[in-house]
Each structure stands twice: as structure tokens, then as C-alpha cells.
Design a protein around this motif. Sequence first.
Motif, PDB file in Angstrom:
ATOM      1  N   LEU A   8     -55.449  11.260  55.981  1.00 18.34           N
ATOM      2  CA  LEU A   8     -55.462  12.714  56.156  1.00 18.34           C
ATOM      3  C   LEU A   8     -55.100  13.084  57.587  1.00 18.34           C
ATOM      4  O   LEU A   8     -55.707  12.604  58.546  1.00 18.34           O
ATOM      5  CB  LEU A   8     -56.845  13.252  55.796  1.00 18.34           C
ATOM      6  N   GLY A   9     -54.080  13.915  57.740  1.00 17.30           N
ATOM      7  CA  GLY A   9     -53.624  14.356  59.044  1.00 17.30           C
ATOM      8  C   GLY A   9     -52.617  13.430  59.694  1.00 17.30           C
ATOM      9  O   GLY A   9     -52.154  13.730  60.803  1.00 17.30           O
ATOM     10  N   GLN A  10     -52.263  12.328  59.038  1.00 17.09           N
ATOM     11  CA  GLN A  10     -51.381  11.331  59.640  1.00 17.09           C
ATOM     12  C   GLN A  10     -49.951  11.389  59.097  1.00 17.09           C
ATOM     13  O   GLN A  10     -49.159  10.516  59.427  1.00 17.09           O
ATOM     14  CB  GLN A  10     -51.946   9.927  59.387  1.00 17.09           C
ATOM     15  N   GLY A  11     -49.637  12.371  58.292  1.00 16.34           N
ATOM     16  CA  GLY A  11     -48.301  12.437  57.714  1.00 16.34           C
ATOM     17  C   GLY A  11     -47.261  12.870  58.735  1.00 16.34           C
ATOM     18  O   GLY A  11     -47.413  13.926  59.379  1.00 16.34           O
ATOM     19  N   PRO A  12     -46.179  12.108  58.920  1.00 18.96           N
ATOM     20  CA  PRO A  12     -45.161  12.491  59.919  1.00 18.96           C
ATOM     21  C   PRO A  12     -44.190  13.567  59.428  1.00 18.96           C
ATOM     22  O   PRO A  12     -43.466  14.130  60.241  1.00 18.96           O
ATOM     23  CB  PRO A  12     -44.416  11.176  60.173  1.00 18.96           C
ATOM     24  N   SER A  13     -44.161  13.865  58.132  1.00 15.76           N
ATOM     25  CA  SER A  13     -43.156  14.806  57.626  1.00 15.76           C
ATOM     26  C   SER A  13     -43.385  16.227  58.134  1.00 15.76           C
ATOM     27  O   SER A  13     -42.447  17.030  58.178  1.00 15.76           O
ATOM     28  CB  SER A  13     -43.170  14.815  56.091  1.00 15.76           C
ATOM     29  N   LYS A  14     -44.594  16.576  58.522  1.00 12.75           N
ATOM     30  CA  LYS A  14     -44.859  17.940  58.985  1.00 12.75           C
ATOM     31  C   LYS A  14     -44.323  18.196  60.386  1.00 12.75           C
ATOM     32  O   LYS A  14     -44.299  19.348  60.839  1.00 12.75           O
ATOM     33  CB  LYS A  14     -46.358  18.222  58.945  1.00 12.75           C
ATOM     34  N   TRP A  15     -43.873  17.141  61.089  1.00 13.52           N
ATOM     35  CA  TRP A  15     -43.284  17.339  62.411  1.00 13.52           C
ATOM     36  C   TRP A  15     -41.809  17.721  62.266  1.00 13.52           C
ATOM     37  O   TRP A  15     -40.906  17.008  62.694  1.00 13.52           O
ATOM     38  CB  TRP A  15     -43.435  16.078  63.244  1.00 13.52           C
ATOM     39  N   ARG A  16     -41.588  18.837  61.558  1.00 12.72           N
ATOM     40  CA  ARG A  16     -40.271  19.438  61.366  1.00 12.72           C
ATOM     41  C   ARG A  16     -39.308  18.579  60.553  1.00 12.72           C
ATOM     42  O   ARG A  16     -38.120  18.859  60.498  1.00 12.72           O
ATOM     43  CB  ARG A  16     -39.630  19.792  62.710  1.00 12.72           C
ATOM     44  N   TYR A  17     -39.801  17.508  59.940  1.00  9.49           N
ATOM     45  CA  TYR A  17     -38.939  16.764  59.031  1.00  9.49           C
ATOM     46  C   TYR A  17     -38.803  17.496  57.702  1.00  9.49           C
ATOM     47  O   TYR A  17     -37.762  17.449  57.057  1.00  9.49           O
ATOM     48  CB  TYR A  17     -39.500  15.351  58.792  1.00  9.49           C
ATOM     49  N   LEU A  18     -39.881  18.146  57.274  1.00 10.07           N
ATOM     50  CA  LEU A  18     -39.905  18.852  55.997  1.00 10.07           C
ATOM     51  C   LEU A  18     -40.236  20.324  56.245  1.00 10.07           C
ATOM     52  O   LEU A  18     -41.370  20.653  56.587  1.00 10.07           O
ATOM     53  CB  LEU A  18     -40.946  18.230  55.060  1.00 10.07           C
ATOM     54  N   PRO A  19     -39.262  21.229  56.084  1.00  9.42           N
ATOM     55  CA  PRO A  19     -39.533  22.664  56.313  1.00  9.42           C
ATOM     56  C   PRO A  19     -40.492  23.215  55.255  1.00  9.42           C
ATOM     57  O   PRO A  19     -40.545  22.740  54.116  1.00  9.42           O
ATOM     58  CB  PRO A  19     -38.140  23.302  56.206  1.00  9.42           C
ATOM     59  N   ASN A  20     -41.243  24.243  55.656  1.00  9.53           N
ATOM     60  CA  ASN A  20     -42.183  24.939  54.761  1.00  9.53           C
ATOM     61  C   ASN A  20     -43.169  23.969  54.102  1.00  9.53           C
ATOM     62  O   ASN A  20     -43.508  24.109  52.921  1.00  9.53           O
ATOM     63  CB  ASN A  20     -41.439  25.725  53.682  1.00  9.53           C
ATOM     64  N   VAL A  21     -43.641  23.012  54.863  1.00  9.29           N
ATOM     65  CA  VAL A  21     -44.516  22.011  54.275  1.00  9.29           C
ATOM     66  C   VAL A  21     -45.870  22.600  53.917  1.00  9.29           C
ATOM     67  O   VAL A  21     -46.538  22.125  52.977  1.00  9.29           O
ATOM     68  CB  VAL A  21     -44.673  20.814  55.246  1.00  9.29           C
ATOM     69  N   HIS A  22     -46.324  23.633  54.594  1.00 11.07           N
ATOM     70  CA  HIS A  22     -47.620  24.230  54.276  1.00 11.07           C
ATOM     71  C   HIS A  22     -47.525  25.305  53.197  1.00 11.07           C
ATOM     72  O   HIS A  22     -48.554  25.822  52.770  1.00 11.07           O
ATOM     73  CB  HIS A  22     -48.259  24.830  55.536  1.00 11.07           C
ATOM     74  N   ASN A  23     -46.312  25.615  52.739  1.00 14.08           N
ATOM     75  CA  ASN A  23     -46.131  26.621  51.689  1.00 14.08           C
ATOM     76  C   ASN A  23     -45.658  25.962  50.393  1.00 14.08           C
ATOM     77  O   ASN A  23     -46.457  25.538  49.571  1.00 14.08           O
ATOM     78  CB  ASN A  23     -45.133  27.693  52.143  1.00 14.08           C
ATOM     79  N   ASP A  24     -44.340  25.919  50.204  1.00 17.19           N
ATOM     80  CA  ASP A  24     -43.785  25.470  48.936  1.00 17.19           C
ATOM     81  C   ASP A  24     -43.895  23.966  48.727  1.00 17.19           C
ATOM     82  O   ASP A  24     -44.002  23.508  47.593  1.00 17.19           O
ATOM     83  CB  ASP A  24     -42.313  25.886  48.834  1.00 17.19           C
ATOM     84  N   PHE A  25     -43.866  23.164  49.801  1.00 22.53           N
ATOM     85  CA  PHE A  25     -43.785  21.712  49.669  1.00 22.53           C
ATOM     86  C   PHE A  25     -45.069  21.018  50.109  1.00 22.53           C
ATOM     87  O   PHE A  25     -45.035  19.901  50.609  1.00 22.53           O
ATOM     88  CB  PHE A  25     -42.599  21.175  50.479  1.00 22.53           C
ATOM     89  N   ILE A  26     -46.196  21.664  49.893  1.00 25.37           N
ATOM     90  CA  ILE A  26     -47.459  21.050  50.310  1.00 25.37           C
ATOM     91  C   ILE A  26     -47.823  19.874  49.412  1.00 25.37           C
ATOM     92  O   ILE A  26     -48.558  18.959  49.814  1.00 25.37           O
ATOM     93  CB  ILE A  26     -48.580  22.109  50.337  1.00 25.37           C
ATOM     94  N   PHE A  27     -47.294  19.848  48.189  1.00 21.57           N
ATOM     95  CA  PHE A  27     -47.572  18.706  47.308  1.00 21.57           C
ATOM     96  C   PHE A  27     -46.951  17.427  47.862  1.00 21.57           C
ATOM     97  O   PHE A  27     -47.503  16.328  47.677  1.00 21.57           O
ATOM     98  CB  PHE A  27     -47.036  18.983  45.900  1.00 21.57           C
ATOM     99  N   ALA A  28     -45.802  17.542  48.544  1.00 17.20           N
ATOM    100  CA  ALA A  28     -45.203  16.361  49.169  1.00 17.20           C
ATOM    101  C   ALA A  28     -46.103  15.815  50.273  1.00 17.20           C
ATOM    102  O   ALA A  28     -46.242  14.591  50.434  1.00 17.20           O
ATOM    103  CB  ALA A  28     -43.816  16.715  49.723  1.00 17.20           C
ATOM    104  N   LEU A  29     -46.736  16.695  51.044  1.00 19.78           N
ATOM    105  CA  LEU A  29     -47.664  16.243  52.087  1.00 19.78           C
ATOM    106  C   LEU A  29     -48.907  15.608  51.482  1.00 19.78           C
ATOM    107  O   LEU A  29     -49.450  14.645  52.040  1.00 19.78           O
ATOM    108  CB  LEU A  29     -48.045  17.420  52.977  1.00 19.78           C
ATOM    109  N   ILE A  30     -49.362  16.120  50.339  1.00 26.06           N
ATOM    110  CA  ILE A  30     -50.504  15.484  49.668  1.00 26.06           C
ATOM    111  C   ILE A  30     -50.150  14.056  49.266  1.00 26.06           C
ATOM    112  O   ILE A  30     -50.943  13.124  49.448  1.00 26.06           O
ATOM    113  CB  ILE A  30     -50.911  16.328  48.438  1.00 26.06           C
TER     114      ILE A  30
END
Length: 492
Positions: free
Chosen positions: A275-297
Motif C-alpha cells: 500500500l502506497g508503493q505503486g510507482p504508476s501514480k508518479w505521472r505514469y498513469l494519468p487520472n489514477v485517482h479517478n477513472d483508473f484507480i482499479f489499476a492502482l489497486i
Amino acid sequence: MTATLSTAEERKRAREERRKRASVYTVLTAWLGRPLASFHLVLAVFGLLTVLGLVMVLSASAVVSIQSGQSVYAVFKKQLLFVLIGAVMFWVALRLPLRLMRQFCGPALAVCFALLVLVLPFGAEINGTTSWFVIGPISFQPIEVAKLALVLWGAHVLVQKKAVLHQYRHLLVPLVPVALLMFALVMMQPDLGGTVTLVLVLFALLWFAGAPMRIFGAAAIGGVAGILVLSLNKAYRLDRVVAFLNPEKDPDGKGHQALQALYALADGGLFGKGLGQGPSKWRYLPNVHNDFIFALIGEELGFLGCMLVLGLFAMLAVVGLRIAARNIDPWIRMVAATLTVWLVGQAAINIAYVVGLLPVTGITLPMISAGGTSIVVTMFVFGVLANCARHEPESVAALRSQGPGRFGRLMKLPAPDVYNPPQKRKPVRPSTPPRAAGRRGSGTGRTGTAERQLQERRRTRRSVPIPEHRREHRRSARGRAGHPRADEGGRH
């Protein structure tokens, strides 16, 4: 001898395992048979999705908050505020009598139409769509409320016309024209995700109303044709279709978001990176907290985290349809089933385009994605579902006889109303018309003619003189009727 003992031990272990499974199944069946089991399951799913959503929004939005020059908790604090407002709306939906929701669903739909019209000239443009009212720090999206109003009003109309739904004109009018007008207003914003959700709501209403399959076939053909036209009409929609068909063709441009979502899911593995260690949220994946939050999960919690989300929505589907099946009020049945299809279908579409099964449509993951109006309305919908669960006949009997329980006393929930089915009116037999008066010329038509003929025969009988021998015969007959015969009087 040793082989015989080992075989006996294996049989004993097998019997013990069967007993344990049978006991677990018996306990689970007994618990599900309790009056308020559906209500408690809705509360459990609601609480788990709320906590999971807050945790994942905190993890996904920390980088966005830092890069915008704000506190690391800026987006999370806003999401927490919306969740608190949504919790109040959940309580309101749980306390509000369902008969009042049904009574005011028509005016609510009219207000939603007015807001959808006003948002076109006065709304703010965010992410390419003019679908928001922005007043200071508060933003409001009317399409989210319009979905709920369409569900409540559409179910009311279909239940009112239940006896004539076998006729197409009563099944489709006025529900389909009103829904098509709402589609047009939403597409003028333009908001493809909102339109897709509205189509899902309309199909669910028609399905649970018992519409024939040919209607869904024709609607599917028309929907595919409409999607093709809309996709070719705007460049960004065409880019989404092209990226869906071949994301590797432009990995740094049109297919960037789809490919990065797949990479994030693949990197998570079985248990995730933590938890909190995903590198995709560092601008690799846009809108990660909105539409693509399942990818971060999938990246941080792994395959097990994804299965947790899928399991919660699968449980929501089972519980929602269970609530619809156990109610006897037809309006509550249709509302509960349609709301369940709305929430689960929206989650399925979001997860499908994250894993590459559908083109990107901009639909959020209910209760988990960051959002303002969407999270508040979704929590209100959960409150309506929980309210429908409290209106199951067994729940009504238990709450009225045994009291509201701990949770009911804590939330100050009123006892649900007992469903009284509408009384069937007996067919009124037409009253016989009054007879015409005895005056000449008072009757008209065949009745008057017969009356006049009868009166004429009576007057003719009175005017004709009776012969003398007939008068003597009548007098002698009256005399014989008044005295007994001589031979009868002499008998003993």
C-alpha cells in the motif's frame, strides 16, 4: 493391519470435515434466513467499500497533491468531506419513507431536466465537458442526480401501467421518449460516460418490466450505430476507439493510458507491491485517482486486492437482487433491482476498460474513485437500497414487533410502513334505463311504440261490451269457486 488403521483414520477425518462443512452451511443458511440479513449485508458492503475507497484515494492522490503545490492530504481531505456529506445523505435516504420518494419522483425529474438544460449555457467546462455547476469551491454535476430520478420515476410509471404493459405503446411511452430527451441533453455537454449509464438504467427498467427480447435487440442495433456515429463525430472519441483496438501502435500518445493500466496490473502480481508503493501514480498513469484507480489497486494490493473489489460488487449484486425478490411492493422491487444493476454495471464497465476489454468511457468506479457528486449520490443510492431491505415483509414484521434494534435506535430509524396492495375495483353493472311515463307520446323509438300499443289494447278491451251469456258464465264460475262441492261435503 497398518493399512487398515490408516484407512479408518482417513474415513474418520473425512466424516469430521463433512460435519464441519455441514455445520458452516447450516449456520450460514440460518443467518441468511434472519429477517434483517439483507439490511446487514448492505451495511457491510457499504462500509467496506467506503473504507477501501478512502484508503486508495489517499494513496493515489498524494502525488497529485504534492505536484500541485498543496498539502499531501489536499485531495484526500476533499474526498473525506464528500464522504461525510454522503454519509448524511445515506442516513436521510434510510429515514425517508419510500412512499414520499415515489410521490415526489415526478417533480424531482422535472427539476433534473431544468438543471440539465441550464448547465449547457451556465456550466463550467472540466475535462472537455460542460457538465458542472461550480459555485466557489463547490462543484455539482446534475447528471448524477438525474440517473436516480429516472430510476424512481420510471419504476413508478411502469408499475402504474402494469396491466397494459403487454402493449408496446404503453410499455415504451412515456418512459423511452423521456429517456431519449435526457440522453440528448447529456450528449450536448458532451458526456459519453453519463449517457452510457443512463442507457444501462433504461435497459434495466425495461428488463424488469418484462419487455420482450426483440426490443433489446433493436435497441442494441441502434446503440451500436449511435456509438459509431458519435465515435466518428469527435476526434478524441475516435482516438479512444483506435487506442482500444491497437494500443501498441502509439504507446506514448493515444495508447499510453491503456498500456500503463495493464503494466500496473501486471506489476502487482499476487500480493502487490504494498500500500502506497505503486510507482504508476508518479505521472505514469494519468487520472489514477479517478477513472483508473482499479489499476492502482492491482498494483499495490495485487490480485487479492482486485478479487476483494470484485467480490464486494458481486455480493452487492446478490444482495440487491435478493432484496428485490423478497419484497412484495412492485415499485420497491423494480427500484431495488434497477439500482443494483446501475451500481454493479457501472463498476463492471470501469473495470472492463481498465483491463482492456472496453474503450475508455470516463465512468468512475462507484464508492472507490475520487469524486464529489458521484460519491454523494452513490451513498444516497446505498441508503435507498438499505431502506428497501427494511421493507421486506419479514423485516417489517420484526421491526414492528421487536423494535428497531441497536442500529435503528442509534440512527433513530422509524418503523417501515406495511404494504397495502391496491384494492381491485369491482366492475359496475350498468343500471337499467327508467321506463317511459304512461302519457301518450312520452316514449321514443321502439320502447315508446310498444307502450303506446299496450295502452291502445287496454282501451279497446274496456270499450267493447261483454255479451250477456259470458256475464252469466263468469258469475256462476265465481259462485262455484266460493262454495265446496256437494259430494265432497258429504264425505266423512
